[in-house]
Design a protein around this motif. Structure first.
Motif, short mmCIF file in Angstrom:
data_model
loop_
_atom_site.label_atom_id
_atom_site.label_comp_id
_atom_site.label_asym_id
_atom_site.label_seq_id
_atom_site.Cartn_x
_atom_site.Cartn_y
_atom_site.Cartn_z
N TYR A 115 0.81 -1.22 0.00
CA TYR A 115 0.00 0.00 0.00
C TYR A 115 0.84 1.27 0.00
O TYR A 115 0.30 2.37 -0.15
N GLU B 95 -5.22 5.94 -3.12
CA GLU B 95 -6.18 5.68 -2.05
C GLU B 95 -7.33 4.82 -2.58
O GLU B 95 -7.85 5.06 -3.68
N GLY B 96 -7.67 3.81 -1.84
CA GLY B 96 -8.75 2.93 -2.26
C GLY B 96 -8.31 1.78 -3.14
O GLY B 96 -9.14 0.97 -3.58
N ALA B 97 -7.00 1.69 -3.43
CA ALA B 97 -6.50 0.58 -4.27
C ALA B 97 -6.80 -0.74 -3.58
O ALA B 97 -6.65 -0.87 -2.36
N ASP B 98 -7.24 -1.73 -4.36
CA ASP B 98 -7.61 -2.99 -3.74
C ASP B 98 -6.42 -3.94 -3.68
O ASP B 98 -5.50 -3.88 -4.50
#
Length: 269
Positions: A163, A168-171
């Motif tokens: 991460y 932001e919000g990457a799976d």
């Protein structure tokens, strides 16, 4: 104060008064988070000016090897008093010096030599520990896993690194197959930089990994006869409860049993 001595009258000169504010940078904050916190809590400071100060090349960068431009991991997270006359570079310089002095006070150079690492690699390991561990007594255990896997040239497979710098919000599934030096599922060895700024406890753990378990330890006795042909070393860990504790194991088979138990308990999806 400004005073008219002929009349013994004084008035405070607010324009010239030095004010100080306390700014707390939690352990595990990234450089970007530190910049945002300084902008939020110290009037007149901006994240953009932090970036400019770091990009200037004028700040010291202890332990950092040639060719690396990032200051990640080199800013010691703590409470700092920030004065109105200071600039961003002043605060950053103090944070860098604090990291340098804490690392040297804990004999980072001797520890790095003993472990076959550089001081910068020790700081990288400390940052991984900082982001992975919530329960204090597990820091040295996770440190042992990292050192063991590095020695055996196994991928570290540390989720927190995935991460770092990701949108932001990457799976997780997408990051796990991404072509990135921070994808420690695909890349062997350490990431190119720390992934956060570690506190002193994580630095100490990176320099002093726990011992591997003895043959009488349940982690070792749970192995099959064939598995016992290899030394019992901590090589795996997985989240085991909602408080952030981990279950450690020495073989992949036992690790899969721990994963299944975590899934059954609802700790893992």
């Amino acid at each position: 104060y400004q005073c008219d001595w002929s009349s013994d009258v004084c008035s405070s000169d607010l324009d010239n008064a030095v004010t100080e504010v306390e700014v707390v940078f939690p352990e595990g904050f990234t450089v970007a988070q530190i910049a945002a916190r300084l902008e939020r809590d110290a009037p007149g400071f901006t994240a953009a000016d932090v970036d400019v100060a770091l990009a200037s090349g004028e700040l010291a960068a202890p332990f950092r090897p040639d060719g690396v431009g990032s200051y990640e991991g080199l800013l010691f997270p703590a409470l700092y008093r920030v004065a109105s006359y200071e600039q961003e570079a002043d605060v950053l310089g103090r944070m860098i010096e604090e990291m340098r002095s804490r690392a040297l006070a804990n004999d980072i150079e001797a520890a790095a030599q003993r472990l076959g690492r550089t001081p910068y690699e020790i700081i990288i390991i400390a940052s991984l520990i900082e982001k992975e561990v919530k329960v204090a007594e597990e820091r040295a255990l996770v440190s042992r896993v990292i050192h063991n896997r590095l020695e055996l040239e196994m991928e570290l497979q540390i989720d927190a690194a995935l991460y770092y710098g990701a949108p932001e919000g990457a799976d997780f599934a997408s990051l796990k197959v991404a072509n990135s030096p921070y994808n420690l599922y695909a890349v062997k060895g350490l990431p190119p930089t720390p992934i956060a700024n570690p506190g002193e406890a994580s630095l100490i753990a990176a320099m002093n990994p726990a011992d591997d378990p003895t043959e009488a330890d349940p982690i070792c006795t749970a192995r099959t006869r064939k598995e016992k042909q290899q030394p019992c070393r901590l090589l795996f860990y997985v989240l085991s409860d909602a408080e952030g504790r981990h279950a450690f194991s020495s073989t992949y088979r036992l690790h899969e049993l721990n994963v299944a138990a975590a899934q059954a308990a609802g700790v893992l999806p």
